[in-house]
Write a protein that holds these residues in place. Structure first.
Motif, PDB file in Angstrom:
ATOM      1  N   UNK A   1       0.847  -1.181   0.000  1.00 18.08           N
ATOM      2  CA  UNK A   1       0.000   0.000   0.000  1.00 18.08           C
ATOM      3  C   UNK A   1       0.887   1.237   0.000  1.00 18.08           C
ATOM      4  N   UNK A   2       0.352   2.337  -0.531  1.00 13.56           N
ATOM      5  CA  UNK A   2       1.062   3.598  -0.619  1.00 13.56           C
ATOM      6  C   UNK A   2       0.495   4.586   0.394  1.00 13.56           C
ATOM      7  N   UNK A   3       1.392   5.307   1.091  1.00 17.28           N
ATOM      8  CA  UNK A   3       0.993   6.416   1.956  1.00 17.28           C
ATOM      9  C   UNK A   3       1.288   7.717   1.210  1.00 17.28           C
ATOM     10  N   UNK A   4       0.330   8.658   1.269  1.00 19.17           N
ATOM     11  CA  UNK A   4       0.493   9.916   0.544  1.00 19.17           C
ATOM     12  C   UNK A   4       0.482  11.091   1.499  1.00 19.17           C
ATOM     13  N   UNK A   5       1.079  12.228   1.052  1.00 23.00           N
ATOM     14  CA  UNK A   5       1.075  13.430   1.882  1.00 23.00           C
ATOM     15  C   UNK A   5      -0.226  14.189   1.682  1.00 23.00           C
ATOM     16  N   UNK A   6      -0.335  15.365   2.297  1.00 26.92           N
ATOM     17  CA  UNK A   6      -1.573  16.144   2.239  1.00 26.92           C
ATOM     18  C   UNK A   6      -1.931  16.589   0.830  1.00 26.92           C
ATOM     19  N   UNK A   7      -0.939  16.608  -0.056  1.00 27.58           N
ATOM     20  CA  UNK A   7      -1.186  17.004  -1.441  1.00 27.58           C
ATOM     21  C   UNK A   7      -1.400  15.808  -2.357  1.00 27.58           C
ATOM     22  N   UNK A   8      -1.493  14.629  -1.761  1.00 30.49           N
ATOM     23  CA  UNK A   8      -1.755  13.433  -2.555  1.00 30.49           C
ATOM     24  C   UNK A   8      -0.541  12.832  -3.215  1.00 30.49           C
ATOM     25  N   UNK A   9       0.644  13.287  -2.836  1.00 27.83           N
ATOM     26  CA  UNK A   9       1.866  12.748  -3.435  1.00 27.83           C
ATOM     27  C   UNK A   9       2.336  11.519  -2.661  1.00 27.83           C
ATOM     28  N   UNK A  10       2.711  10.446  -3.366  1.00 23.69           N
ATOM     29  CA  UNK A  10       3.173   9.229  -2.675  1.00 23.69           C
ATOM     30  C   UNK A  10       4.493   9.485  -1.967  1.00 23.69           C
ATOM     31  N   UNK A  11       4.560   9.106  -0.699  1.00 23.67           N
ATOM     32  CA  UNK A  11       5.786   9.347   0.069  1.00 23.67           C
ATOM     33  C   UNK A  11       6.359   8.067   0.668  1.00 23.67           C
ATOM     34  N   UNK A  12       5.532   7.033   0.773  1.00 24.02           N
ATOM     35  CA  UNK A  12       6.015   5.825   1.438  1.00 24.02           C
ATOM     36  C   UNK A  12       5.226   4.614   0.962  1.00 24.02           C
ATOM     37  N   UNK A  13       5.907   3.503   0.777  1.00 22.27           N
ATOM     38  CA  UNK A  13       5.269   2.246   0.374  1.00 22.27           C
ATOM     39  C   UNK A  13       5.593   1.183   1.426  1.00 22.27           C
ATOM     40  N   UNK A  14       4.567   0.475   1.869  1.00 24.03           N
ATOM     41  CA  UNK A  14       4.729  -0.568   2.875  1.00 24.03           C
ATOM     42  C   UNK A  14       4.023  -1.825   2.389  1.00 24.03           C
ATOM     43  N   UNK A  15       4.657  -2.972   2.575  1.00 25.54           N
ATOM     44  CA  UNK A  15       4.017  -4.199   2.105  1.00 25.54           C
ATOM     45  C   UNK A  15       4.657  -5.457   2.656  1.00 25.54           C
ATOM     46  N   UNK A  16       4.270  -6.584   2.076  1.00 28.25           N
ATOM     47  CA  UNK A  16       4.730  -7.892   2.547  1.00 28.25           C
ATOM     48  C   UNK A  16       5.139  -8.769   1.370  1.00 28.25           C
ATOM     49  N   UNK A  17       5.938  -9.798   1.685  1.00 35.79           N
ATOM     50  CA  UNK A  17       6.201 -10.849   0.713  1.00 35.79           C
ATOM     51  C   UNK A  17       5.998 -12.203   1.393  1.00 35.79           C
ATOM     52  N   UNK A  18       5.552 -13.164   0.603  1.00 35.78           N
ATOM     53  CA  UNK A  18       5.381 -14.535   1.067  1.00 35.78           C
ATOM     54  C   UNK A  18       6.064 -15.452   0.067  1.00 35.78           C
ATOM     55  N   UNK A  19       6.826 -16.388   0.573  1.00 37.91           N
ATOM     56  CA  UNK A  19       7.478 -17.376  -0.294  1.00 37.91           C
ATOM     57  C   UNK A  19       6.415 -18.364  -0.772  1.00 37.91           C
ATOM     58  N   UNK A  20       6.130 -18.343  -2.083  1.00 43.13           N
ATOM     59  CA  UNK A  20       5.115 -19.241  -2.646  1.00 43.13           C
ATOM     60  C   UNK A  20       5.739 -20.217  -3.638  1.00 43.13           C
ATOM     61  N   UNK A  21       7.036 -20.453  -3.478  1.00 41.01           N
ATOM     62  CA  UNK A  21       7.746 -21.336  -4.417  1.00 41.01           C
ATOM     63  C   UNK A  21       7.079 -22.698  -4.511  1.00 41.01           C
ATOM     64  N   UNK A  22       6.744 -23.308  -3.378  1.00 39.85           N
ATOM     65  CA  UNK A  22       6.127 -24.633  -3.386  1.00 39.85           C
ATOM     66  C   UNK A  22       4.775 -24.620  -4.084  1.00 39.85           C
ATOM     67  N   UNK A  23       3.986 -23.556  -3.830  1.00 38.01           N
ATOM     68  CA  UNK A  23       2.679 -23.468  -4.484  1.00 38.01           C
ATOM     69  C   UNK A  23       2.821 -23.340  -5.994  1.00 38.01           C
ATOM     70  N   UNK A  24       3.810 -22.538  -6.418  1.00 35.57           N
ATOM     71  CA  UNK A  24       4.038 -22.360  -7.861  1.00 35.57           C
ATOM     72  C   UNK A  24       4.463 -23.674  -8.491  1.00 35.57           C
ATOM     73  N   UNK A  25       5.340 -24.389  -7.808  1.00 33.64           N
ATOM     74  CA  UNK A  25       5.816 -25.669  -8.362  1.00 33.64           C
ATOM     75  C   UNK A  25       4.682 -26.682  -8.428  1.00 33.64           C
ATOM     76  N   UNK A  26       3.849 -26.698  -7.368  1.00 30.24           N
ATOM     77  CA  UNK A  26       2.701 -27.615  -7.409  1.00 30.24           C
ATOM     78  C   UNK A  26       1.774 -27.257  -8.559  1.00 30.24           C
ATOM     79  N   UNK A  27       1.592 -25.958  -8.774  1.00 31.53           N
ATOM     80  CA  UNK A  27       0.739 -25.524  -9.870  1.00 31.53           C
ATOM     81  C   UNK A  27       1.316 -25.955 -11.209  1.00 31.53           C
ATOM     82  N   UNK A  28       2.637 -25.783 -11.357  1.00 32.55           N
ATOM     83  CA  UNK A  28       3.282 -26.195 -12.605  1.00 32.55           C
ATOM     84  C   UNK A  28       3.145 -27.702 -12.818  1.00 32.55           C
ATOM     85  N   UNK A  29       3.342 -28.470 -11.732  1.00 34.40           N
ATOM     86  CA  UNK A  29       3.204 -29.931 -11.837  1.00 34.40           C
ATOM     87  C   UNK A  29       1.784 -30.310 -12.215  1.00 34.40           C
TER      88      UNK A  29
END
Length: 388
Positions: free
Chosen positions: A260-288
């Protein structure tokens, strides 16, 4: 009128002017003093004066109120009045901060500490002050300062810290990495779990945006940048993308990143915060699964997947046609339920051998169709040799 009378009148006029000027200064001083008192009262601040050489102190009424007393109850006051009501664990820190100020290492003395309330509980105060007079040898003589109660703020900080700790534990337990990117300074922060996912320790990847950029798969970099740009410019409601990152070991993993993006009072993006999840196994299962699905669609043989409890996991349409059921029906039934009673032992033995030795075993058995008739299955290929 004589000369002396004239001079006397001038002298009297000068004295009158001086008295008038003195009265104006006194009125101005009273007004300024009242203004300062109003500021102190309005900001709910306790004040103190400390004669450092004698230990004598002067507190205002609010200073006493913060710890539950009237000023009269605390009389006579000196530096021990403060020491005796201070938390023992905070005195050393306060002494260190005073020493820094006395040695001109800091412009002001400032310390957050606890004081014992008359009721027995502890209150937090922000203690600030400055030496106003020094002797010729540079020793501090007189110091003025303030006490501001910050108990509520400290309790809020504690609640937020506990909440953040629970949040971080939840992320860690779920193996979710957290990233934080300042879009103005280009500085970044990665949580320990994030670094763990990529195989780094805290020191190796601490707040390193460059390591993350280098870890992106070259084929995914453009898509990552586009996904963020589309979100920032409002073309999509959220930032979410699956891409590859290279671990410290050199291995590639698939991650799902959301932000998600945080913006200042003028609507300008100033900060981005987020997450990552390792989905390697899910991707491989999907490929299989995709490969398996493709193989199931083109193979001429009667293919099926049977689970550890002998239930059908996946069958091709030919199975359903041969046994007279739909594919959905079969995937909720057990393979052994169709076997002729006389073939159960050999079928179970063959399946157990496959489980233990991980190799293909050929066997013959009879399976009951929906119409009640048995059909032979030979060497893994179903052939209707005869109805029994």
């Amino acid at each position: 009128m004589g000369i002396n009378d004239h001079r006397t009148d001038e002298l009297l006029n000068q004295i009158e002017e001086m008295k008038k000027h003195h009265q104006e200064l006194e009125a101005k001083a009273r007004k300024e003093n009242q203004r300062l008192q109003n500021i102190i009262s309005g900001t709910d601040i306790g004040t103190w004066e400390w004669n450092i050489q004698t230990g004598g102190t002067t507190f205002n009424e609010r200073w006493a109120e913060i710890i539950g007393y009237t000023l009269e109850e605390l009389q006579p006051t000196d530096i021990n009045t403060w020491i005796s009501h201070s938390h023992p664990d905070d005195l050393k820190r306060s002494e260190d901060e005073l020493k820094k100020h006395f040695e001109h290492q800091t412009d002001y003395y400032e310390c957050e500490s606890r004081m014992k309330h008359k009721d027995g509980h502890w209150v937090w105060v922000l203690d600030k002050g400055k030496v106003a007079e020094w002797d010729e040898s540079g020793k501090p003589l007189l110091m003025y300062g303030s006490h501001l109660e910050i108990t509520q703020r400290k309790e809020t900080e504690k609640i937020l810290a506990e909440s953040e700790e629970r949040y971080n534990l939840a992320l860690e337990g779920a193996e979710v990495g957290l990233w934080d990117f300042d879009m103005i300074t280009k500085k970044s922060h990665f949580s320990p779990t994030y670094m763990k996912i990529l195989g780094y320790d805290d020191a190796e990847m601490a707040d390193s945006y460059d390591i993350w950029k280098q870890a992106r798969h070259p084929d995914d970099a453009q898509a990552i940048d586009k996904a963020m740009k589309d979100y920032v410019e409002g073309r999509v409601p959220s930032y979410e993308i699956t891409y590859r990152l290279r671990q410290k070991s050199g291995s590639w993993i698939w991650v799902l990143s959301r932000g998600r993006i945080l913006k200042d009072s003028k609507g300008r993006p100033i900060r981005a915060i987020g997450t990552i999840i390792d989905i390697t196994n899910q991707v491989r299962r999907k490929e299989i699964n995709e490969e398996l699905e493709s193989f199931f669609n083109i193979t001429p043989d009667l293919m099926c997947i049977v689970g550890q409890h002998a239930e059908f996991r996946k069958v091709i349409k030919a199975w359903a046609t041969l046994l007279g059921y739909t594919v959905d029906d079969l995937q909720h039934m057990k393979f052994l339920e169709f076997i002729h009673p006389e073939d159960l032992r050999s079928s179970r033995a063959a399946m157990e051998k496959v489980r233990k030795e991980k190799q293909l075993v050929n066997f013959v058995n009879r399976m009951k169709a929906k119409d009640g008739k048995y059909r032979y299955f030979v060497e893994g290929a179903a052939k209707s040799r005869s109805d029994v």
